[in-house]
Design a protein around this motif. Sequence first.
Motif, short mmCIF file in Angstrom:
data_model
loop_
_atom_site.label_atom_id
_atom_site.label_comp_id
_atom_site.label_asym_id
_atom_site.label_seq_id
_atom_site.Cartn_x
_atom_site.Cartn_y
_atom_site.Cartn_z
N ASP A 198 59.03 -0.19 2.17
CA ASP A 198 59.30 0.88 1.20
C ASP A 198 59.33 2.29 1.79
O ASP A 198 59.71 3.22 1.10
CB ASP A 198 58.24 0.86 0.09
N GLY A 199 58.86 2.47 3.03
CA GLY A 199 58.84 3.82 3.58
C GLY A 199 57.74 3.98 4.60
O GLY A 199 57.28 3.00 5.17
N VAL A 200 57.33 5.23 4.84
CA VAL A 200 56.29 5.45 5.85
C VAL A 200 55.03 6.04 5.23
O VAL A 200 55.09 6.93 4.38
CB VAL A 200 56.79 6.37 7.00
N LEU A 201 53.89 5.54 5.68
CA LEU A 201 52.57 6.03 5.29
C LEU A 201 51.89 6.49 6.56
O LEU A 201 52.26 6.05 7.66
CB LEU A 201 51.75 4.90 4.66
N ALA A 202 50.87 7.35 6.41
CA ALA A 202 50.20 7.82 7.64
C ALA A 202 48.69 7.85 7.47
O ALA A 202 48.17 8.23 6.42
CB ALA A 202 50.71 9.21 8.00
N TYR A 203 48.00 7.49 8.53
CA TYR A 203 46.56 7.73 8.64
C TYR A 203 46.39 9.23 8.93
O TYR A 203 47.34 9.92 9.31
CB TYR A 203 45.99 6.92 9.80
N PRO A 204 45.15 9.73 8.81
CA PRO A 204 44.92 11.16 9.11
C PRO A 204 45.17 11.51 10.59
O PRO A 204 45.26 10.62 11.44
CB PRO A 204 43.44 11.34 8.75
N THR A 205 45.25 12.79 10.86
CA THR A 205 45.49 13.28 12.21
C THR A 205 44.19 13.27 13.01
O THR A 205 43.18 13.80 12.56
CB THR A 205 46.05 14.72 12.15
N VAL A 206 44.25 12.68 14.20
CA VAL A 206 43.07 12.63 15.06
C VAL A 206 43.33 13.41 16.34
O VAL A 206 44.46 13.79 16.64
CB VAL A 206 42.69 11.17 15.40
N GLU A 207 42.25 13.65 17.06
CA GLU A 207 42.32 14.40 18.33
C GLU A 207 42.02 13.40 19.44
O GLU A 207 41.04 12.66 19.37
CB GLU A 207 41.25 15.48 18.26
N THR A 208 42.85 13.40 20.47
CA THR A 208 42.60 12.51 21.60
C THR A 208 42.27 13.34 22.83
O THR A 208 42.83 14.42 23.02
CB THR A 208 43.81 11.61 21.90
N VAL A 209 41.34 12.84 23.62
CA VAL A 209 40.98 13.53 24.86
C VAL A 209 41.29 12.58 26.00
O VAL A 209 40.77 11.45 26.04
CB VAL A 209 39.49 13.93 24.86
N HIS A 210 42.16 13.03 26.90
CA HIS A 210 42.56 12.20 28.05
C HIS A 210 41.91 12.73 29.31
O HIS A 210 41.72 13.94 29.46
CB HIS A 210 44.08 12.21 28.24
N GLU A 211 41.58 11.83 30.21
CA GLU A 211 41.14 12.22 31.55
C GLU A 211 42.02 11.50 32.55
O GLU A 211 42.14 10.27 32.45
CB GLU A 211 39.66 11.79 31.74
N ASP A 212 42.61 12.23 33.47
CA ASP A 212 43.56 11.63 34.41
C ASP A 212 44.62 10.80 33.69
O ASP A 212 44.91 9.67 34.09
CB ASP A 212 42.83 10.74 35.44
#
Length: 383
Positions: A198-212
């Motif tokens: 039927d369309g697109v739904l979204a979870y909330p926006t999260v913050e990711t922290v990457h190392e290397d």
Amino acid sequence: MDKKVVGLLGGGQLGRMFVEAANRLNIQVNILDAAKSPAKQISSHEGHFEGSFKDPEAIEKLSKTCDVVTVEIEHVDTQILEKISSQVAVEPSWKTIRMIQDKYAQKEHLQEYNVATAQSIPLAGATTEDLEKVGEQIGFPFMLKSRTEAYDGRGNFPVKSSADFDAALKALGSRPLYAEKWANFKAELAVMVVKTKDGVLAYPTVETVHEDSICKLVYAPARNVSKKVLEQAQELAKKAVACFWGKGVFGVEMFLLDDDSLLINEIAPRPHNSGHYTIEACPISQYDAHLRSILDIPIQQSELRIREPSIMLNILGASTPESAVQIAERSIAAGVGASIHLYGKGDSRANRKMGHMTLTAPTMREAEKAMQPLLDITDDVRG
Ligand code: ATP
Ligand code: MG
Ligand code: MG
């Protein structure tokens, strides 16, 4: 619903957590991967196939035993997926997987749909002259990237100046390449998007922290980001996923720049590391959502909300074979109430994703406080 059989290409940790969701609904998942792969370890029935998830013959055999074929990894043979799609549902579509598995083609496609991405330049060849031209066009530093077969940063090389050309070409020169303008981001954000019939739904926006270039931590919801930007990131992620075909969950990685503008980094056509937190933090997890979307089982947007702030910390392998289990055991002993997930991958290898831990708490501040000992343990074991 529980009469449906799902065929899964790949039996790694994403497959394993997908099987956990399917098991709860009595849905059988037939897995194509090596014997004793992480997902097979928790799925006892006669319907599995042993072999490579890249093997066209094996994929065809698998497809004859299920109602829908899906993937836990995008590095699969899309020719055979195209072929079998006349007999069986393939979700998401082979067209989506083909487009996304080439990171440059993915970005070109997004740009055609007016979705902002980092400026990307295909490389004709892999010589220092080619890199010289890129440097003139987009400046230094830039990120040299493999177009295909990239994951966990294995396919990225930051080029700070012409002094790095030789090392960059040594690392990646044998692969099809493109270059990306450096994104001076103040944060990396991610959104899990669910594409249903039927369309697109979204979870909330999260913050990711990457190392290397490897994901280390995920804060859900993102910290220190205005409500407006959180919503804009969700909207951008939905717009980006709507450009593709078929059903399933998609992980959308974004850069948040200093002026609060957003660029898409990349999209994964499957469950994603940045969505593991949904298992403990949301009414239904990204794995539940993937299963439901590909089988047309209803999902409500309200089921994708975050119940309590949460933090996910990856357990990455270090130099000793037992390092991941050590991190898990010491984290359990810390007694802070984290949910510990180990993936059943055997001996730890450096920088391999061996497991993860998720903490939820009434406030992000409390979650951060509870997470601190686990970060200390991780740093101590990994040295
Ligand atoms: P994944 O495991 O998420 O599939 P990947 O190997 O496909 O990762 P990318 O997502 O392209 O790699 O990059 C990994 C990380 O490297 C990003 O999350 C970001 O931290 C950094 N990075 C990538 N591209 C850029 C860029 N253009 N500018 C600055 N940093 C970048
Ligand atoms: Mg990637
Ligand atoms: Mg990435």
